[in-house]
Design an enzyme around this catalytic site. Structure first.
Site, PDB file in Angstrom:
ATOM      1  N   SER A 150      27.546  64.949  76.283  1.00  0.00           N
ATOM      2  CA  SER A 150      28.753  64.123  76.325  1.00  0.00           C
ATOM      3  C   SER A 150      29.259  63.996  74.905  1.00  0.00           C
ATOM      4  CB  SER A 150      28.399  62.733  76.877  1.00  0.00           C
ATOM      5  OG  SER A 150      29.433  61.794  76.639  1.00  0.00           O
ATOM      6  N   TYR A 196      23.471  54.785  77.685  1.00  0.00           N
ATOM      7  CA  TYR A 196      24.077  56.107  77.860  1.00  0.00           C
ATOM      8  C   TYR A 196      24.202  56.829  76.520  1.00  0.00           C
ATOM      9  CZ  TYR A 196      27.273  59.635  79.786  1.00  0.00           C
ATOM     10  OH  TYR A 196      27.861  60.810  80.181  1.00  0.00           O
TER      11      TYR A 196
END
Length: 260
Positions: free
Chosen positions: A142, A155
């Site tokens: 990501s 995350y």
């Protein structure tokens, strides 16, 4: 050549994972699907892949927070297909909250699914890839592997970990014909992104439209979501022989987000 290889894609019943699985199948790879769909839906998805792409497909409902189930999935895929040549670690979950309110169980779940599952899967496929002197490990990271955003402590930590894991594995297997790379997408319109909107609305006291425009798309200079098809196309390239000189790379696909 991808044709005739076997690809295992975790979290591949929707979103990025499904797009990657379909793109690899379109290139002639046999595929192992993974997800948590009801049995009938999973079987229908498996049959559709086989019918659409004329390849073999298997479905594994392995829990990606369970090291044992991950190892069993890899072993069964290798037994069924003879090898796992391409591993795409895509499974992911998300939760959004200020750190003082972040539930401990959510932290543990996100680290387990988004980071530790990649370690366990790589650990399981590495011996076979090294013995055959060919393998492709593709981790879906990501933009949050490179930069941070508030309210996403678990995350961001997990995705930074994926970047480091990718580099370490690439160095270890550099002379074994195995590459390890990570794709770092910005915001892609997927069920995972859609599900985090309510939490962001609460954390930032915003409307849904404000979250999309002022949080999600504001991060990306293009003001456009990345598409699952774009991510899948890059994964296919990384799996090809043309990409054999690329390893240990964290490849941004984020509309310019991390260029700022």
């Amino acid at each position: 050549m991808i044709r005739g290889k076997t690809a295992l894609v975790t979290g591949s019943t929707s979103g990025i994972g499904l797009a990657v699985l379909q793109a690899l199948a379109a290139q002639g790879a046999n595929v192992a699907m993974n997800g948590s769909r009801p049995a009938e839906e999973a079987e229908e998805a498996r049959r559709r892949i086989e019918a659409d792409y004329s390849v073999e497909a298997l479905y594994f409902p392995a829990d990606m927070s369970s090291p044992l189930e991950i190892a069993q999935m890899i072993a069964r895929a290798e037994q069924a297909f003879g090898s796992v040549d391409i591993l795409v670690n895509n499974a992911g979950v998300q939760f959004v909250a200020p750190i003082e309110d972040f539930p401990v169980e959510k932290w543990d779940q996100i680290i387990a699914v988004n980071l530790s599952s990649a370690f366990h899967a790589i650990r399981a496929v590495a011996p076979g890839m090294k013995s055959r002197k060919w393998g492709r490990i593709i981790n879906i990271a990501s933009a949050h592997a490179l930069v941070a955003s508030p309210f996403k402590s678990a995350y961001v930590a997990a995705k930074h970990g994926v970047a480091g894991l990718t580099k370490a594995v690439a160095l270890e297997m550099a002379q074994d014909g195995v590459t390890a790379n990570a794709i770092a997408p910005g915001y892609v319109w997927t069920p995972l992104v859609e599900r985090q909107i309510p939490g962001t609305m609460r954390a930032r006291d915003m409307t849904r439209e404000q979250v999309i425009e002022e949080v999600l798309l504001k991060a990306q200079p293009t003001r456009e979501f990345v598409t699952v098809e774009q991510v899948a196309a890059l994964a296919v390239f990384l799996a090809s022989d043309d990409a054999r000189g690329i390893t240990g790379a964290i490849l941004s696909m984020d509309g310019g987000w991390t260029a700022q």
